[in-house]
Scaffold this active site. Sequence first.
Site, PDB file in Angstrom:
ATOM      1  N   ARG A 104     -18.862   2.521 -44.333  1.00 20.34           N
ATOM      2  CA  ARG A 104     -18.765   1.350 -45.220  1.00 20.34           C
ATOM      3  C   ARG A 104     -17.656   1.513 -46.258  1.00 20.34           C
ATOM      4  O   ARG A 104     -17.089   0.543 -46.737  1.00 20.34           O
ATOM      5  CB  ARG A 104     -20.102   1.083 -45.900  1.00 20.34           C
ATOM      6  CG  ARG A 104     -20.182  -0.323 -46.484  1.00 20.34           C
ATOM      7  CD  ARG A 104     -21.359  -0.543 -47.414  1.00 20.34           C
ATOM      8  NE  ARG A 104     -22.607  -0.059 -46.899  1.00 20.34           N
ATOM      9  CZ  ARG A 104     -23.341   0.892 -47.495  1.00 20.34           C
ATOM     10  NH1 ARG A 104     -22.972   1.426 -48.641  1.00 20.34           N
ATOM     11  NH2 ARG A 104     -24.473   1.283 -46.958  1.00 20.34           N
TER      12      ARG A 104
ATOM     13  N   TYR B 237      -8.995 -24.105 -52.879  1.00 16.22           N
ATOM     14  CA  TYR B 237      -9.487 -24.156 -51.491  1.00 16.22           C
ATOM     15  C   TYR B 237     -10.953 -24.618 -51.513  1.00 16.22           C
ATOM     16  O   TYR B 237     -11.738 -24.137 -52.322  1.00 16.22           O
ATOM     17  CB  TYR B 237      -9.340 -22.734 -50.947  1.00 16.22           C
ATOM     18  CG  TYR B 237      -9.800 -22.474 -49.552  1.00 16.22           C
ATOM     19  CD1 TYR B 237      -9.214 -23.109 -48.467  1.00 16.22           C
ATOM     20  CD2 TYR B 237     -10.798 -21.529 -49.307  1.00 16.22           C
ATOM     21  CE1 TYR B 237      -9.624 -22.823 -47.180  1.00 16.22           C
ATOM     22  CE2 TYR B 237     -11.203 -21.237 -48.018  1.00 16.22           C
ATOM     23  CZ  TYR B 237     -10.611 -21.889 -46.956  1.00 16.22           C
ATOM     24  OH  TYR B 237     -11.014 -21.595 -45.689  1.00 16.22           O
TER      25      TYR B 237
ATOM     26  N   ASP C  82      -5.475 -16.831 -56.070  1.00 18.57           N
ATOM     27  CA  ASP C  82      -5.455 -16.922 -54.605  1.00 18.57           C
ATOM     28  C   ASP C  82      -3.979 -17.034 -54.211  1.00 18.57           C
ATOM     29  O   ASP C  82      -3.354 -18.079 -54.389  1.00 18.57           O
ATOM     30  CB  ASP C  82      -6.272 -18.133 -54.129  1.00 18.57           C
ATOM     31  CG  ASP C  82      -6.353 -18.212 -52.601  1.00 18.57           C
ATOM     32  OD1 ASP C  82      -5.442 -17.694 -51.928  1.00 18.57           O
ATOM     33  OD2 ASP C  82      -7.310 -18.808 -52.091  1.00 18.57           O
TER      34      ASP C  82
ATOM     35  N   LYS D 277      -4.454 -15.418 -42.505  1.00 16.77           N
ATOM     36  CA  LYS D 277      -3.291 -16.300 -42.341  1.00 16.77           C
ATOM     37  C   LYS D 277      -2.061 -15.491 -41.924  1.00 16.77           C
ATOM     38  O   LYS D 277      -2.006 -14.981 -40.827  1.00 16.77           O
ATOM     39  CB  LYS D 277      -3.079 -17.099 -43.627  1.00 16.77           C
ATOM     40  CG  LYS D 277      -4.359 -17.769 -44.163  1.00 16.77           C
ATOM     41  CD  LYS D 277      -4.858 -18.873 -43.259  1.00 16.77           C
ATOM     42  CE  LYS D 277      -6.303 -19.284 -43.507  1.00 16.77           C
ATOM     43  NZ  LYS D 277      -6.621 -19.736 -44.849  1.00 16.77           N
TER      44      LYS D 277
HETATM   45  C1  LIG Z   1      -7.948 -19.843 -45.407  1.00  9.55           C
HETATM   46  C2  LIG Z   1      -7.902 -19.682 -46.860  1.00  9.55           C
HETATM   47  C3  LIG Z   1      -8.873 -18.950 -47.532  1.00  9.55           C
HETATM   48  C4  LIG Z   1     -10.072 -18.364 -46.846  1.00  9.55           C
HETATM   49  O1  LIG Z   1      -9.774 -17.413 -45.898  1.00  9.55           O
HETATM   50  P1  LIG Z   1     -10.822 -17.119 -44.686  1.00  9.55           P
HETATM   51  O2  LIG Z   1     -10.309 -15.846 -44.135  1.00  9.55           O
HETATM   52  O3  LIG Z   1     -10.722 -18.291 -43.773  1.00  9.55           O
HETATM   53  O4  LIG Z   1     -12.182 -16.984 -45.304  1.00  9.55           O
HETATM   54  C5  LIG Z   1      -8.749 -18.820 -48.888  1.00  9.55           C
HETATM   55  N1  LIG Z   1      -7.733 -19.377 -49.565  1.00  9.55           N
HETATM   56  C6  LIG Z   1      -6.776 -20.082 -48.961  1.00  9.55           C
HETATM   57  C7  LIG Z   1      -5.685 -20.658 -49.766  1.00  9.55           C
HETATM   58  C8  LIG Z   1      -6.832 -20.270 -47.593  1.00  9.55           C
HETATM   59  O5  LIG Z   1      -5.901 -21.014 -46.987  1.00  9.55           O
END
Ligand SMILES: *Cc1c(COP(=O)(O)O)cnc(C)c1O
Length: 393
Positions: free
Chosen positions: A55, A108, A182, A207
């Site tokens: 973990r 988001y 973010d 992403k």
């Molecule tokens: C996709 C996304 C997330 C979340 O990511 P996941 O891996 O899908 O949980 C958070 N912030 C932004 C800006 C995103 O585009």
Amino acid sequence: MKRDTKIVNAGRDSKWTKGIVNPPLYRASTVVFDSVEQMKHATLNRANQEMFYGRRGTPTTFSFADAMTELEGGAGCYVYPCGTAAITSAILSFVKSGDHILMVDTAYEPTRDFADKTLNRFGVEVTYYDPLIGQNIKSLIQENTKVIFLESPGSLTMEVQDVPGICDVARQHQNDITVILDNTWASPIHFKPFEHGVDVSVQAATKYVVGHSDVMLGTATANEKSWPILRENSYLLGQCASPDDIYLAARGIRTLGVRLKQHQQSSLEIATWLQQRPEVETVLHPALSTCPGHELFKRDFEGGNGLFSFVLKDSSPQGLTALLDGMDHFKMGFSWGGYESLIMAVNNLKHMRTATTWPYDKPLIRLHIGLEDVEDLKADLDAGFNRLAKYLD
Ligand SMILES: *Cc1c(COP(=O)(O)O)cnc(C)c1O
């Protein structure tokens, strides 16, 4: 080291790779020790990249976390099973019942949902703010404000925030405010969060870091002050990501620089082409002056990517469906950051904003420009506009 050289080398310390080019995949739950002394040593150093228990991570995790820290900056990086887990864990690390957080209106959607449903349930008060508020955010800070959450550019609508301005305000305040960003749109290379004053930078590595639409992963990287708190609380929440997924993300990172160059070039070409189209009301691309906060993008970012939006001038439900249904390359799908192009339409953003008023009543279309040839993508959009036109008077 220059950026592209860093991308190739980040996290590839020989203590993790033993000379193998790609940091190898180590899967583990149990780690065994031959002596009491070894076990004691591992226990003492378990939070500092010592093999202890699955973990806590394996060398695959540690190498990737090092790579992210080298690219984004900061003192350390925690790895989560998805971007949303990184966001929720980062926020939960810095609030307690009775606290207040400032959340950008263009966050988001799952981030907003977490604030409205989970944070509210634990007695954490949430105030949404205009992404273009800049240093005026000062007027919204309360006695109990502990976190300011930013996302720049904003989800779907792409407003670019004054990150350094907001960080200055947070730092001058007597509360110990943690600024969480973010930073997914910029990826770890196009916006330097810590040079701009951020405390914790979150990436949905799902992403561009992964880059191939086949893995869910998240990271949160923190500065010296916030790292011990983030690390401890994320661990207490039981966050851990699969080494298999991390292995793929570490592999993806090596081509991040070249991929982003192409995404950025193609998206700018399509965005400027869309600006000339009679079907388009406005193009929301941070590199274009029609995007709110464009000056801040020019000031603070080192590059762009393939994700942007535009608003249709005229539409009808059947026309929009015809546009979307017939696409050859732009398939409908959530997420973005892979090598393929994507399209998503949002009919009404009004209910998704509370601190600001969305000024358009026609649908917004978000595109992710993949690595296909730009001429094929333009032809696909052109045919889509023609299908839409058949349903307009
Ligand atoms: C996709 C996304 C997330 C979340 O990511 P996941 O891996 O899908 O949980 C958070 N912030 C932004 C800006 C995103 O585009």
